[in-house]
Design a protein around this motif. Structure first.
Motif, PDB file in Angstrom:
ATOM      1  N   VAL A  24       1.187   7.122  -6.630  1.00  0.00           N
ATOM      2  CA  VAL A  24       1.240   7.901  -5.395  1.00  0.00           C
ATOM      3  C   VAL A  24      -0.112   7.806  -4.700  1.00  0.00           C
ATOM      4  N   THR A  25      -0.055   7.747  -3.373  1.00  0.00           N
ATOM      5  CA  THR A  25      -1.255   7.735  -2.537  1.00  0.00           C
ATOM      6  C   THR A  25      -1.215   8.944  -1.623  1.00  0.00           C
ATOM      7  N   VAL A  26      -2.296   9.690  -1.600  1.00  0.00           N
ATOM      8  CA  VAL A  26      -2.393  10.861  -0.738  1.00  0.00           C
ATOM      9  C   VAL A  26      -2.992  10.453   0.602  1.00  0.00           C
ATOM     10  N   GLY A  56      -5.740   6.593  -3.347  1.00  0.00           N
ATOM     11  CA  GLY A  56      -4.861   6.353  -4.482  1.00  0.00           C
ATOM     12  C   GLY A  56      -5.157   7.419  -5.532  1.00  0.00           C
ATOM     13  N   ALA A  57      -4.119   7.872  -6.227  1.00  0.00           N
ATOM     14  CA  ALA A  57      -4.287   9.024  -7.126  1.00  0.00           C
ATOM     15  C   ALA A  57      -4.930   8.683  -8.458  1.00  0.00           C
ATOM     16  N   GLN A  58      -4.985   7.402  -8.814  1.00  0.00           N
ATOM     17  CA  GLN A  58      -5.226   7.014 -10.199  1.00  0.00           C
ATOM     18  C   GLN A  58      -6.671   7.129 -10.690  1.00  0.00           C
ATOM     19  N   LYS A  59      -7.523   7.770  -9.934  1.00  0.00           N
ATOM     20  CA  LYS A  59      -8.899   7.949 -10.373  1.00  0.00           C
ATOM     21  C   LYS A  59      -9.243   9.435 -10.544  1.00  0.00           C
ATOM     22  N   LEU A  83       2.540   9.072  -0.345  1.00  0.00           N
ATOM     23  CA  LEU A  83       3.117   7.767  -0.048  1.00  0.00           C
ATOM     24  C   LEU A  83       2.991   6.829  -1.237  1.00  0.00           C
ATOM     25  N   GLN A  84       3.634   5.669  -1.107  1.00  0.00           N
ATOM     26  CA  GLN A  84       3.580   4.648  -2.156  1.00  0.00           C
ATOM     27  C   GLN A  84       2.816   3.424  -1.642  1.00  0.00           C
ATOM     28  N   GLY A  85       2.530   2.514  -2.553  1.00  0.00           N
ATOM     29  CA  GLY A  85       1.872   1.274  -2.161  1.00  0.00           C
ATOM     30  C   GLY A  85       0.371   1.266  -2.367  1.00  0.00           C
ATOM     31  N   GLY A  86      -0.188   2.359  -2.831  1.00  0.00           N
ATOM     32  CA  GLY A  86      -1.622   2.404  -3.107  1.00  0.00           C
ATOM     33  C   GLY A  86      -2.466   2.365  -1.846  1.00  0.00           C
TER      34      GLY A  86
END
Length: 361
Positions: free
Chosen positions: A203-205, A193-196, A72-75
């Protein structure tokens, strides 16, 4: 090429091998004559990427068959609202464990949607620890119990998750997903959130149990329903396709490193180098989090003088270290040691800390 010692809290380090693979495929993905960013999300090639990312995550994390994996989106910040929108009902409040800034943000969003209760809080300890199981009181009528598995700002982490009984356990794992083994079946829903630890931002899982997805009400906007995305294989609207592709590469990298158990040991070895320097510094460095709750992802510490902390940041940056300044809300120092941070970076930081103390102690 000189790579920085990247200790950013997020967006954070991505494995060099992954970046190089993405670079090789950037202009021409698998002979398509175009980048993954240019192709239709309805194409067979992209659908393969989408499905492979789900399959890898299911394999690595041991996700049971009665769970769906959504991109998904939006964090995570959007999940703060989506969770209560989908699950809170009159007489069924969302229950929250208040452990720091991110848990507090989730609570504030949930209050805009419906009834919430605080099942436990460590605010009186300045969020420098996680609560014990005995401190967490879950109402029988709760729609769910929400925890933040790792607080990036305070540097605290749950090592034993609460037993929620018949109440679905929901976890924000944005900063420690795939860093250690987790029994997914203990949770109703996990989001990150994917960014870590998973790739780039965008993208958010979400890993959600089927029965919770089925509760999505038709009275909320279509894009905010978990059922919408589950029934469309995360392709209801245009997805963050490049970010999903990068997540797939990172998952393959983790698999190639031996999986989650190996990541866990790798992370413990890395963080021990830095925590040992703090603990053996005779008080020059002061750890922020209480020892039993110390995060394996975000190491927070102070020096007895703020002037020395500023000097530490200035000198470390000259030596190629990035991201060691503490969060603006709390100050101090922080080293984020996510999966992709190499052991060599942590060795270099431990050596810098020893040298800095020698020169300024």
């Amino acid at each position: 090429m000189t790579r920085a010692f990247n200790f950013n809290a997020g967006p954070a380090a991505i494995p060099l091998e992954v970046l190089q693979q993405a670079q090789e495929q950037f202009v021409d993905y698998h002979g398509a004559g175009m980048s993954i960013m240019e192709m239709s999300h309805r194409s067979a090639l992209y659908e393969q990427v989408n499905n492979e990312a789900q399959s890898l995550l299911r394999e690595l994390y041991g996700v049971p068959d009665n769970y769906r994996i959504l991109f998904l989106q939006g964090g995570a910040s959007t999940q703060f609202a989506m969770i209560p929108l989908n699950l809170v009902r009159p007489g069924r409040p969302g229950a929250y464990v208040k452990t720091g800034a991110w848990a507090d943000k989730a609570i504030k969003e949930a209050k805009l949607v419906g009834e919430t209760v605080i099942a436990a809080s460590t605010e009186s300890d300045k969020y420098m620890r996680m609560p014990t199981a005995e401190e967490i009181v879950i109402p029988d009528n709760a729609a769910y119990l929400h925890v933040t598995s790792n607080e990036t700002i305070g540097g605290t982490q749950f090592f034993d998750f609460p037993q929620a009984g018949n109440v679905p356990l929901i976890a924000d794992m944005s900063s420690d997903i795939l860093s250690r083994p987790v029994d997914v079946s203990k949770f109703g829903l996990i989001y990150a959130g994917a960014q870590k630890n998973l790739g780039p931002s965008g993208v958010t899982v979400v890993i959600a149990r089927d029965d919770l997805i089925a509760e999505s009400p038709t009275t909320i906007p279509t894009m905010f329903r978990y059922s919408t995305h589950a029934s469309n294989n995360s392709l209801y609207n245009t997805p963050p396709s490049f970010a999903v592709y990068m997540v797939s590469l990172v998952l393959n990298w983790i698999k190639g490193k031996g999986g989650i158990a190996q990541m866990d040991q790798f992370n413990r070895d890395k963080t021990k180098l830095i925590y040992d320097k703090i603990d053996q510094s005779s008080g020059f460095y002061i750890g922020c989090a209480q020892p039993q709750s110390r995060s394996l992802m975000n190491i927070t510490f102070r020096i007895h003088s703020e002037e020395l902390e500023k000097q530490f940041i200035k000198e470390s940056e000259k030596e190629g270290f990035v991201g060691l300044k503490g969060h603006r809300d709390v100050g101090g120092l922080r080293a984020s040691t996510y999966n992709a941070v190499p052991l060599e970076s942590c060795q270099a930081l431990a050596q810098f800390m020893a040298d800095f103390q020698k020169r300024n102690g």
